[in-house]
Design a protein around this motif. Structure first.
Motif, PDB file in Angstrom:
ATOM      1  N   GLY A  33       3.280  61.590 -95.596  1.00 53.91           N
ATOM      2  CA  GLY A  33       2.012  61.387 -96.301  1.00 53.91           C
ATOM      3  C   GLY A  33       1.423  60.032 -95.930  1.00 53.91           C
ATOM      4  N   ALA A  34       2.313  59.044 -95.756  1.00 54.53           N
ATOM      5  CA  ALA A  34       1.838  57.701 -95.411  1.00 54.53           C
ATOM      6  C   ALA A  34       1.145  57.707 -94.049  1.00 54.53           C
ATOM      7  CB  ALA A  34       3.008  56.722 -95.411  1.00 54.53           C
ATOM      8  N   MET A  35       1.563  58.615 -93.182  1.00 48.06           N
ATOM      9  CA  MET A  35       0.922  58.679 -91.861  1.00 48.06           C
ATOM     10  C   MET A  35      -0.534  59.150 -92.007  1.00 48.06           C
ATOM     11  SD  MET A  35       4.152  60.361 -89.839  1.00 48.06           S
ATOM     12  CE  MET A  35       3.483  60.316 -88.189  1.00 48.06           C
ATOM     13  N   TYR A  36      -0.750  60.138 -92.890  1.00 46.00           N
ATOM     14  CA  TYR A  36      -2.130  60.601 -93.120  1.00 46.00           C
ATOM     15  C   TYR A  36      -2.926  59.528 -93.853  1.00 46.00           C
ATOM     16  CZ  TYR A  36      -0.444  65.051 -91.458  1.00 46.00           C
ATOM     17  OH  TYR A  36       0.100  66.030 -90.661  1.00 46.00           O
ATOM     18  N   ARG A  37      -2.243  58.838 -94.751  1.00 50.00           N
ATOM     19  CA  ARG A  37      -2.926  57.760 -95.484  1.00 50.00           C
ATOM     20  C   ARG A  37      -3.348  56.661 -94.509  1.00 50.00           C
ATOM     21  NH1 ARG A  37      -1.958  57.405-101.249  1.00 50.00           N
ATOM     22  NH2 ARG A  37      -1.010  59.346-101.925  1.00 50.00           N
ATOM     23  N   ALA A  38      -2.461  56.322 -93.584  1.00 44.78           N
ATOM     24  CA  ALA A  38      -2.779  55.263 -92.626  1.00 44.78           C
ATOM     25  C   ALA A  38      -3.946  55.682 -91.729  1.00 44.78           C
ATOM     26  CB  ALA A  38      -1.555  54.938 -91.779  1.00 44.78           C
ATOM     27  N   THR A  39      -3.985  56.973 -91.389  1.00 47.27           N
ATOM     28  CA  THR A  39      -5.094  57.470 -90.566  1.00 47.27           C
ATOM     29  C   THR A  39      -6.401  57.351 -91.359  1.00 47.27           C
ATOM     30  OG1 THR A  39      -3.527  59.042 -89.654  1.00 47.27           O
ATOM     31  CG2 THR A  39      -5.839  59.427 -89.133  1.00 47.27           C
ATOM     32  N   ALA A  40      -6.329  57.720 -92.650  1.00 41.24           N
ATOM     33  CA  ALA A  40      -7.527  57.634 -93.499  1.00 41.24           C
ATOM     34  C   ALA A  40      -7.954  56.167 -93.643  1.00 41.24           C
ATOM     35  CB  ALA A  40      -7.239  58.237 -94.867  1.00 41.24           C
ATOM     36  N   TYR A  41      -6.977  55.298 -93.788  1.00 45.25           N
ATOM     37  CA  TYR A  41      -7.283  53.869 -93.931  1.00 45.25           C
ATOM     38  C   TYR A  41      -8.020  53.352 -92.690  1.00 45.25           C
ATOM     39  CZ  TYR A  41      -6.584  48.830 -94.133  1.00 45.25           C
ATOM     40  OH  TYR A  41      -6.789  47.479 -94.122  1.00 45.25           O
ATOM     41  N   GLN A  75      10.015  51.837 -94.979  1.00 46.47           N
ATOM     42  CA  GLN A  75       9.099  52.217 -93.903  1.00 46.47           C
ATOM     43  C   GLN A  75       7.843  51.333 -93.889  1.00 46.47           C
ATOM     44  OE1 GLN A  75       8.218  56.539 -93.308  1.00 46.47           O
ATOM     45  NE2 GLN A  75       6.127  55.951 -93.774  1.00 46.47           N
ATOM     46  N   HIS A  76       7.471  50.884 -92.715  1.00 50.73           N
ATOM     47  CA  HIS A  76       6.225  50.129 -92.570  1.00 50.73           C
ATOM     48  C   HIS A  76       5.388  50.781 -91.487  1.00 50.73           C
ATOM     49  CE1 HIS A  76       6.981  46.605 -95.135  1.00 50.73           C
ATOM     50  NE2 HIS A  76       8.237  47.002 -94.963  1.00 50.73           N
ATOM     51  N   ILE A  77       4.104  51.004 -91.815  1.00 53.29           N
ATOM     52  CA  ILE A  77       3.236  51.647 -90.817  1.00 53.29           C
ATOM     53  C   ILE A  77       2.313  50.607 -90.216  1.00 53.29           C
ATOM     54  CG2 ILE A  77       1.453  53.380 -90.429  1.00 53.29           C
ATOM     55  CD1 ILE A  77       2.779  55.224 -92.050  1.00 53.29           C
ATOM     56  N   HIS A  87      -1.784  48.852 -98.184  1.00 51.03           N
ATOM     57  CA  HIS A  87      -3.068  49.432 -98.609  1.00 51.03           C
ATOM     58  C   HIS A  87      -2.976  50.919 -98.931  1.00 51.03           C
ATOM     59  CE1 HIS A  87      -4.933  45.795 -97.121  1.00 51.03           C
ATOM     60  NE2 HIS A  87      -4.312  45.969 -95.964  1.00 51.03           N
ATOM     61  N   LEU A  88      -1.863  51.524 -98.546  1.00 54.96           N
ATOM     62  CA  LEU A  88      -1.850  52.990 -98.544  1.00 54.96           C
ATOM     63  C   LEU A  88      -1.747  53.645 -99.912  1.00 54.96           C
ATOM     64  CD1 LEU A  88       0.341  53.602 -95.370  1.00 54.96           C
ATOM     65  CD2 LEU A  88      -2.116  53.207 -95.565  1.00 54.96           C
ATOM     66  N   ARG A  89      -1.266  52.942-100.906  1.00 54.14           N
ATOM     67  CA  ARG A  89      -1.063  53.565-102.211  1.00 54.14           C
ATOM     68  C   ARG A  89      -2.239  53.366-103.158  1.00 54.14           C
ATOM     69  NH1 ARG A  89       1.951  57.785-102.431  1.00 54.14           N
ATOM     70  NH2 ARG A  89       2.762  57.708-100.343  1.00 54.14           N
ATOM     71  N   GLU A  90      -3.308  52.727-102.670  1.00 59.10           N
ATOM     72  CA  GLU A  90      -4.496  52.559-103.527  1.00 59.10           C
ATOM     73  C   GLU A  90      -4.964  53.951-103.962  1.00 59.10           C
ATOM     74  OE1 GLU A  90      -5.794  49.633-104.221  1.00 59.10           O
ATOM     75  OE2 GLU A  90      -4.681  48.385-102.804  1.00 59.10           O
ATOM     76  N   HIS A  91      -5.539  54.032-105.152  1.00 62.02           N
ATOM     77  CA  HIS A  91      -5.909  55.336-105.694  1.00 62.02           C
ATOM     78  C   HIS A  91      -6.897  56.088-104.780  1.00 62.02           C
ATOM     79  CE1 HIS A  91      -6.431  58.467-108.574  1.00 62.02           C
ATOM     80  NE2 HIS A  91      -7.738  58.289-108.545  1.00 62.02           N
ATOM     81  N   TYR A  92      -7.908  55.362-104.258  1.00 65.28           N
ATOM     82  CA  TYR A  92      -8.940  56.032-103.453  1.00 65.28           C
ATOM     83  C   TYR A  92      -8.385  56.570-102.133  1.00 65.28           C
ATOM     84  CZ  TYR A  92      -9.147  51.893-100.463  1.00 65.28           C
ATOM     85  OH  TYR A  92      -8.830  50.894 -99.588  1.00 65.28           O
ATOM     86  N   MET A  93      -7.212  56.055-101.721  1.00 65.58           N
ATOM     87  CA  MET A  93      -6.629  56.502-100.458  1.00 65.58           C
ATOM     88  C   MET A  93      -6.084  57.932-100.548  1.00 65.58           C
ATOM     89  SD  MET A  93      -7.013  54.258 -98.170  1.00 65.58           S
ATOM     90  CE  MET A  93      -6.144  55.355 -97.111  1.00 65.58           C
TER      91      MET A  93
END
Ligand code: DC
Length: 474
Positions: A33-41, A75-77, A87-93
């Protein structure tokens, strides 16, 4: 390598459990999920709308994602060198990640990375599609869920502990919206794999869930060890060998991947089989090639042909591919060791249909780059309608031709339903797709595919006219 897949909707507790299990077993935890979050970020940072497929696909070309683990296995992306983890766990992410993850082009990139990583590490992965799509052969699969009320409640407490106040009803509605998004997208939606163990965590404590999963893993390992003897893989499960989780990087897994095309074949076996089979085919299905000069016009390229009976997998190949055969065939045909040996030896490339099969793509691209001819059935499967009507083409042929900048050669096979009667293989003019060579987005491939299909229809009309004229003359 041992892979444990934990899928389920947002807030089911997957990441907490996956982390704990990984720690217990000494495996690596991959938070997909963090990978998709990082892409969105990365998209948001570059002012790109996460739903705009065209813009995202352009952005993806610049996305260099690396995943690293520190000494304690966290894990660090890194995106283009920047550690974006915090930044990945912010609500808007969450919503942005859900939206961007629905784009097939994003999924293909992430899934490729995830598969390569799983190939080279003992890993616990959590996500939405791990057991169904990313690793359908994972050693262990769990589907973890809880009621949306409970999941929203957990999220509420988590935020509260961080000093953030959110309206419970809004949180619950967000979670339900994400459930809907994730389970209704076109590619690899969230769903339980048939062979996954279902875990409803609504009324379970974290410790209980960990214990439950740990027990299932041990039970299954025991069972497999007793039924399969001293198999190396199962021993490693029982011993639960401690794999070091120190500073491994997903890019290192990428580097290790065997992306070389398979060992070059000599095609001696194919030539031998061809000599053996050709006279029989000639007798049973005499076939006249119409416009053979079109075949000789191109050196390398993608040959497309209709496919409506078993002989038409053989006849065009044997008639036209004299020295080497390069053709794509469905992976199911390679399932038995004999089928696999035979098909591989004659030069067939297995493809897993309905999913991005990167190994197959690499092999085909190697053939095309070597300026050879490669044949594919663009309908993706056998179409019993014959030449009457062709099914909608899959995009594979267009993609291969565009990526390799090679022409497409359309061929249409007409088979007489009676044995010993004349059949026709009509070869059309090569199709050049130069106008699509800069194709970037799925829409370009779609248009190229439509163009190929319309050209193939022209060939079909010409073939029918050819056959009719000969039949009338008789
Ligand atoms: O697990 P998470 O909440 O961090 O995931 C964020 C989003 O990423 C989720 O809404 C759907 C998507 N996702 C996915 O599509 N496939 C995965 N394997 C993991 C996450």
């Amino acid at each position: 390598m041992i892979n444990i897949a934990i899928d389920g909707p947002a807030g089911a507790g997957k990441s907490t459990i996956a982390k704990a299990i990984a720690k217990k077993l000494g495996y690596i935890y991959l938070d997909t999920g963090a990978m998709y979050r990082a892409t969105a970020y990365f998209a948001i940072k570059n002012d790109v709308d996460v739903k705009d497929e065209k813009a995202v696909s352009l952005l993806l070309e610049q996305l260099d994602m690396d995943i690293k683990y520190n000494e304690i296995g966290e894990q660090h992306i890194f995106v283009c060198g920047e550690n974006v983890t915090s930044h990945l766990r912010e609500h808007y992410m969450s919503k942005a990640a859900s939206d961007i993850s629905a784009l097939p082009i994003v999924r293909y990139k992430m899934v490729d990375l995830q598969r390569e990583f799983a190939k080279t590490h003992n890993v616990v992965l959590d996500g939405r599609d791990i057991g169904t799509f990313v690793l359908p052969n994972a050693n262990f699969k769990f589907y973890m869920t809880a009621t949306s009320h409970e999941r929203a409640h957990r999220r509420y407490i988590e935020l509260e502990q961080k000093g953030e106040k959110m309206d419970f009803e809004i949180l619950k509605a967000d979670i339900e919206q994400r459930d809907y998004n994730d389970s209704h997208r076109e590619v690899a939606p969230l769903k339980q794999a048939d062979d996954a163990i279902y875990v409803d965590t609504t009324d379970m404590s974290i410790e209980k869930v960990i214990e439950f999963i740990d027990n299932r893993v041990k039970e299954k390992s025991m069972k497999e060890t007793t039924t399969q003897g001293n198999d190396e893989q199962n021993n490693s499960l029982i011993e639960i060998s401690k794999e070091s989780s120190k500073a491994v990087s997903i890019n290192e897994a990428e580097k290790k991947k065997p992306n070389k095309p398979r060992k070059p074949l000599t095609f001696r076996f194919y030539r031998f089989m061809r000599i053996l089979i050709a006279p029989w085919l000639r007798m049973l299905f005499p076939t006249k090639i119409v416009n053979k000069e079109n075949f000789d016009k191109i050196e390398g390229g993608v040959i497309i042909c209709n496919h409506y009976s078993v002989p038409d997998t053989l006849i065009p190949s044997i008639k036209l591919f004299k020295r080497e055969l390069h053709v794509m065939a469905k992976a199911e045909a390679f399932a038995s060791p004999i089928g696999n040996k035979f098909l591989r030896s004659i030069g067939a490339i297995p493809v897993h249909r309905g999913e991005p099969d990167l190994a197959a793509v690499r092999e085909v691209m190697a053939v095309l780059r070597a300026n050879k001819k490669f044949m594919i059935f663009p309908e993706g499967t056998r179409n019993r309608q014959g030449t009457e009507e062709m099914a909608k083409f899959k995009q594979g042929a267009a993609r291969f031709a565009i990526k390799s900048k090679k022409p497409i050669l359309p061929m249409m096979y007409y088979r007489n339903h009676k044995l010993f009667r004349r059949n026709y293989l009509y070869i059309g003019e090569p199709i050049y797709l130069d106008e699509f060579y800069n194709a970037k987005v799925p829409d370009d491939y779609k248009k190229a595919t439509e163009l190929i299909q319309s050209k193939m229809n022209e060939v079909r009309v010409l073939l029918d006219a050819h056959v009719d004229s000969l039949t009338i003359k008789k």
